[in-house]
Design a protein around this motif. Sequence first.
Motif, PDB file in Angstrom:
ATOM      1  N   VAL A 449      32.054  37.048  44.620  1.00  0.00           N
ATOM      2  CA  VAL A 449      31.840  38.423  45.068  1.00  0.00           C
ATOM      3  C   VAL A 449      32.488  38.516  46.438  1.00  0.00           C
ATOM      4  O   VAL A 449      32.104  37.791  47.367  1.00  0.00           O
ATOM      5  CB  VAL A 449      30.355  38.784  45.136  1.00  0.00           C
ATOM      6  N   ILE A 450      33.486  39.371  46.550  1.00  0.00           N
ATOM      7  CA  ILE A 450      34.294  39.408  47.765  1.00  0.00           C
ATOM      8  C   ILE A 450      34.366  40.814  48.345  1.00  0.00           C
ATOM      9  O   ILE A 450      34.197  41.807  47.631  1.00  0.00           O
ATOM     10  CB  ILE A 450      35.729  38.888  47.510  1.00  0.00           C
ATOM     11  N   LEU A 455      41.631  45.655  46.721  1.00  0.00           N
ATOM     12  CA  LEU A 455      41.552  45.515  45.267  1.00  0.00           C
ATOM     13  C   LEU A 455      40.992  46.752  44.576  1.00  0.00           C
ATOM     14  O   LEU A 455      40.879  46.780  43.350  1.00  0.00           O
ATOM     15  CB  LEU A 455      40.681  44.303  44.911  1.00  0.00           C
ATOM     16  N   ASP A 456      40.643  47.790  45.334  1.00  0.00           N
ATOM     17  CA  ASP A 456      40.079  48.995  44.725  1.00  0.00           C
ATOM     18  C   ASP A 456      41.028  49.624  43.714  1.00  0.00           C
ATOM     19  O   ASP A 456      40.591  50.281  42.766  1.00  0.00           O
ATOM     20  CB  ASP A 456      39.728  50.029  45.804  1.00  0.00           C
ATOM     21  N   ASP A 457      42.320  49.438  43.894  1.00  0.00           N
ATOM     22  CA  ASP A 457      43.292  50.037  42.988  1.00  0.00           C
ATOM     23  C   ASP A 457      43.611  49.162  41.770  1.00  0.00           C
ATOM     24  O   ASP A 457      44.500  49.500  40.992  1.00  0.00           O
ATOM     25  CB  ASP A 457      44.602  50.333  43.739  1.00  0.00           C
ATOM     26  N   ALA A 458      42.881  48.053  41.601  1.00  0.00           N
ATOM     27  CA  ALA A 458      43.065  47.153  40.457  1.00  0.00           C
ATOM     28  C   ALA A 458      44.546  46.835  40.241  1.00  0.00           C
ATOM     29  O   ALA A 458      45.139  47.206  39.224  1.00  0.00           O
ATOM     30  CB  ALA A 458      42.470  47.772  39.192  1.00  0.00           C
ATOM     31  N   PRO A 459      45.186  46.138  41.181  1.00  0.00           N
ATOM     32  CA  PRO A 459      46.637  45.930  41.128  1.00  0.00           C
ATOM     33  C   PRO A 459      47.128  45.124  39.934  1.00  0.00           C
ATOM     34  O   PRO A 459      48.287  45.239  39.544  1.00  0.00           O
ATOM     35  CB  PRO A 459      46.928  45.185  42.439  1.00  0.00           C
ATOM     36  N   ARG A 460      46.271  44.300  39.320  1.00  0.00           N
ATOM     37  CA  ARG A 460      46.685  43.499  38.162  1.00  0.00           C
ATOM     38  C   ARG A 460      45.768  43.770  36.973  1.00  0.00           C
ATOM     39  O   ARG A 460      45.313  42.857  36.281  1.00  0.00           O
ATOM     40  CB  ARG A 460      46.686  42.006  38.532  1.00  0.00           C
ATOM     41  N   GLY A 472      50.990  25.439  40.239  1.00  0.00           N
ATOM     42  CA  GLY A 472      50.454  26.026  41.462  1.00  0.00           C
ATOM     43  C   GLY A 472      49.213  26.867  41.264  1.00  0.00           C
ATOM     44  O   GLY A 472      48.678  27.424  42.225  1.00  0.00           O
ATOM     45  N   VAL A 473      48.712  26.988  40.027  1.00  0.00           N
ATOM     46  CA  VAL A 473      47.476  27.711  39.728  1.00  0.00           C
ATOM     47  C   VAL A 473      46.618  26.813  38.844  1.00  0.00           C
ATOM     48  O   VAL A 473      47.083  26.324  37.811  1.00  0.00           O
ATOM     49  CB  VAL A 473      47.751  29.047  39.012  1.00  0.00           C
ATOM     50  N   GLY A 474      45.363  26.596  39.237  1.00  0.00           N
ATOM     51  CA  GLY A 474      44.483  25.731  38.454  1.00  0.00           C
ATOM     52  C   GLY A 474      43.706  26.448  37.386  1.00  0.00           C
ATOM     53  O   GLY A 474      43.316  25.853  36.379  1.00  0.00           O
ATOM     54  N   ALA A 475      43.441  27.757  37.566  1.00  0.00           N
ATOM     55  CA  ALA A 475      42.644  28.518  36.599  1.00  0.00           C
ATOM     56  C   ALA A 475      43.476  28.856  35.372  1.00  0.00           C
ATOM     57  O   ALA A 475      44.693  28.984  35.441  1.00  0.00           O
ATOM     58  CB  ALA A 475      42.119  29.785  37.250  1.00  0.00           C
ATOM     59  N   LYS A 476      42.786  29.007  34.236  1.00  0.00           N
ATOM     60  CA  LYS A 476      43.478  29.441  33.025  1.00  0.00           C
ATOM     61  C   LYS A 476      43.346  30.942  32.815  1.00  0.00           C
ATOM     62  O   LYS A 476      44.082  31.530  32.020  1.00  0.00           O
ATOM     63  CB  LYS A 476      42.935  28.705  31.803  1.00  0.00           C
ATOM     64  N   ALA A 477      42.422  31.580  33.509  1.00  0.00           N
ATOM     65  CA  ALA A 477      42.234  33.022  33.356  1.00  0.00           C
ATOM     66  C   ALA A 477      41.421  33.564  34.520  1.00  0.00           C
ATOM     67  O   ALA A 477      40.667  32.829  35.171  1.00  0.00           O
ATOM     68  CB  ALA A 477      41.532  33.337  32.029  1.00  0.00           C
ATOM     69  N   LEU A 478      41.586  34.851  34.777  1.00  0.00           N
ATOM     70  CA  LEU A 478      40.813  35.551  35.802  1.00  0.00           C
ATOM     71  C   LEU A 478      40.375  36.898  35.248  1.00  0.00           C
ATOM     72  O   LEU A 478      41.188  37.624  34.662  1.00  0.00           O
ATOM     73  CB  LEU A 478      41.644  35.742  37.073  1.00  0.00           C
ATOM     74  N   THR A 479      39.109  37.207  35.401  1.00  0.00           N
ATOM     75  CA  THR A 479      38.588  38.527  35.046  1.00  0.00           C
ATOM     76  C   THR A 479      38.243  39.286  36.321  1.00  0.00           C
ATOM     77  O   THR A 479      37.495  38.774  37.163  1.00  0.00           O
ATOM     78  CB  THR A 479      37.318  38.413  34.185  1.00  0.00           C
ATOM     79  N   HIS A 480      38.788  40.477  36.467  1.00  0.00           N
ATOM     80  CA  HIS A 480      38.445  41.346  37.601  1.00  0.00           C
ATOM     81  C   HIS A 480      37.319  42.262  37.116  1.00  0.00           C
ATOM     82  O   HIS A 480      37.547  43.364  36.619  1.00  0.00           O
ATOM     83  CB  HIS A 480      39.666  42.150  38.035  1.00  0.00           C
ATOM     84  N   SER A 496      33.863  46.198  47.573  1.00  0.00           N
ATOM     85  CA  SER A 496      33.263  44.953  47.105  1.00  0.00           C
ATOM     86  C   SER A 496      33.709  44.697  45.670  1.00  0.00           C
ATOM     87  O   SER A 496      33.677  45.604  44.838  1.00  0.00           O
ATOM     88  CB  SER A 496      31.731  45.030  47.158  1.00  0.00           C
ATOM     89  N   HIS A 497      34.094  43.467  45.373  1.00  0.00           N
ATOM     90  CA  HIS A 497      34.662  43.163  44.061  1.00  0.00           C
ATOM     91  C   HIS A 497      34.097  41.871  43.493  1.00  0.00           C
ATOM     92  O   HIS A 497      33.775  40.936  44.234  1.00  0.00           O
ATOM     93  CB  HIS A 497      36.186  43.077  44.150  1.00  0.00           C
ATOM     94  N   VAL A 498      34.000  41.849  42.168  1.00  0.00           N
ATOM     95  CA  VAL A 498      33.564  40.660  41.438  1.00  0.00           C
ATOM     96  C   VAL A 498      34.744  40.148  40.634  1.00  0.00           C
ATOM     97  O   VAL A 498      35.306  40.880  39.808  1.00  0.00           O
ATOM     98  CB  VAL A 498      32.387  40.972  40.494  1.00  0.00           C
ATOM     99  N   VAL A 499      35.131  38.910  40.883  1.00  0.00           N
ATOM    100  CA  VAL A 499      36.178  38.273  40.082  1.00  0.00           C
ATOM    101  C   VAL A 499      35.622  36.958  39.554  1.00  0.00           C
ATOM    102  O   VAL A 499      34.843  36.280  40.228  1.00  0.00           O
ATOM    103  CB  VAL A 499      37.475  38.024  40.888  1.00  0.00           C
TER     104      VAL A 499
END
Length: 606
Positions: A449-450, A455-460, A472-480, A496-499
Amino acid sequence: MVPNPEEQPRRGGNHETGSAQRSPAPFAAEDQKRDAAGSAETAEAPGSHAVANAAPQQAGATGAVPVTHKPEAPAKARRAPVASNAAAHAMRLLARARGAEGAQTLPPVASGPLAVVIGGGISGLVAARELAATGHRVQVHEASAAFGGCVGVHEVAGLKLDAGAESFATRSTAVADLIAELGLGEDIVTPAPGGAWLYLKRGSENLALPLPATGILGIPGDPWADEVRGAIGRAGALRAAADLITPVSKKLLEGQMSLGALVRSRMGSAVLENLVTPVVSGVYSADPDTLDVDAISPGLRASVLKHGSLARAVASMRAAAPAGSAVGSICGGMNRLVTALLGDLRAAGVQLHPNSQVATLSAGADARGFLVGLAPETPLRAPAKKESPVRERGVAKDAGAQRALRIEADRVVIATGGRPAVDLLAGIDAGFGEYLPAKGAGISLVTLVIDKPELDDAPRGTGLLVAPTVTGVGAKALTHGTAKWQWLGDESGPGSHVVRLSYGRLNDVTASLVNADDATLRDAALADASVLLGIEIDAGDVLGFDVVRYGGALPFATAGHAKSVVKIRGLLATHPGLDVVGAWLAGTGLASVIADTTKRLRVTAS
């Protein structure tokens, strides 16, 4: 969905900024894909544990009715720019009010044959509900302290969040029907528009771009579509388009075949590596070359033969799918489904036993019913009359100082993961032993929680799926999460955002991150989220974080899995009163699990 401690989610610390405090015990009420297949992330395992509403719909999607949902609020991108900081976040949480949840409950059952359900995940709870509805006295024995399995809840920075599956596939109405029966039908919601993105390796650089929306499991229905060419390049698209003019041999239907082999032979390696593998690894935590195509997408091979190409088969299946979003959820989180189920079961008189490990299962005396043996440490109360040598049917018997408890049951439903299920089944019939499934891959989910107004505009979009070739990236997925679900964006407030990032990558040195400690995973998640979202995120932006771990919770549908399921079902048919349900047989995701459990118990419960 699994009572075996090895397969239950294991919590890391629930951390607030400036605090090393561990998270509280899971809710007593639930008291725990993306459908993983409907969402590009989940552990429905956790059902499916990774990401976005990009999820490919699988075969068999016809005849479904779109779920109802609340009118959508304005898109998150239009949230008013309000000052954002930790104090403001705390004030928003203090001001939040929650309403009571209503539910349609079953009448209590005072008498009837005793049914024991082994496993208190979603499949076990649904099985118990069906048995109670047909007049059984029901006990549910769950090895862990919490019910719900891969549909869990945790609190991070004051927000009540899903700890596992956060959506369900809408290819059928099975999940929506159950939600409606439990009084939550009006709270079904669909994701915000935007969809998931891919993070790919192109030459020496990495590239983020929207996931093509015309595919199934990442397989494109139109190999020459602009978004497909953007993902795999012109040369890759030309190779994929060859599928449209290459004859299909009837031998395609012969023998076992992996999903990877089918895609590679028809469309080439670019489609497999850049589209299919990121989606499949995000949903199933497995390499497409190890997955049985008939288990992952039943009917796909036959459709390829019918339509003369893989692309046309996929396009036909997409056209037959129900209109609307591929996934849905519940306002407030999928964890409300577990809370409602448990309330319904308690009202029906179902006995719920957490921390109750079933150690053995055998046939009852004179082949009547079953003997369910509980582990010695199981904290059940002994019968009131200890001196009586007569074992009452359905009552746990204290067997002395070791407290080895046995229950005589008329019916047994095993609702655990595949490996503990086969271990128990072997006590009934040694023939089950040859079907012990491979252990699924481990997954660690890191929720952040950041405080990041950028990030309010949900760029991705609603999240990203990472190709295994990316470095260079360890994660396999990210949920915004706050971009995906309007209710969560409203609760967290502007800025405030939850990823949530999923760890457990394939064929990569970063796969070891899945077993790292909480602090290491937090640092990795901050670095990976910065890269994937294209915005620098540091420790000072973090309002709270938590780590949830799943060990082998997803079914591992290796080659030949579909045939093994048929044989297991056939063997079960020779043992009346014994049922087995769960993702390891039904497939990953709430839609698969709930539909299969309801079907089997409604047919056999009486």
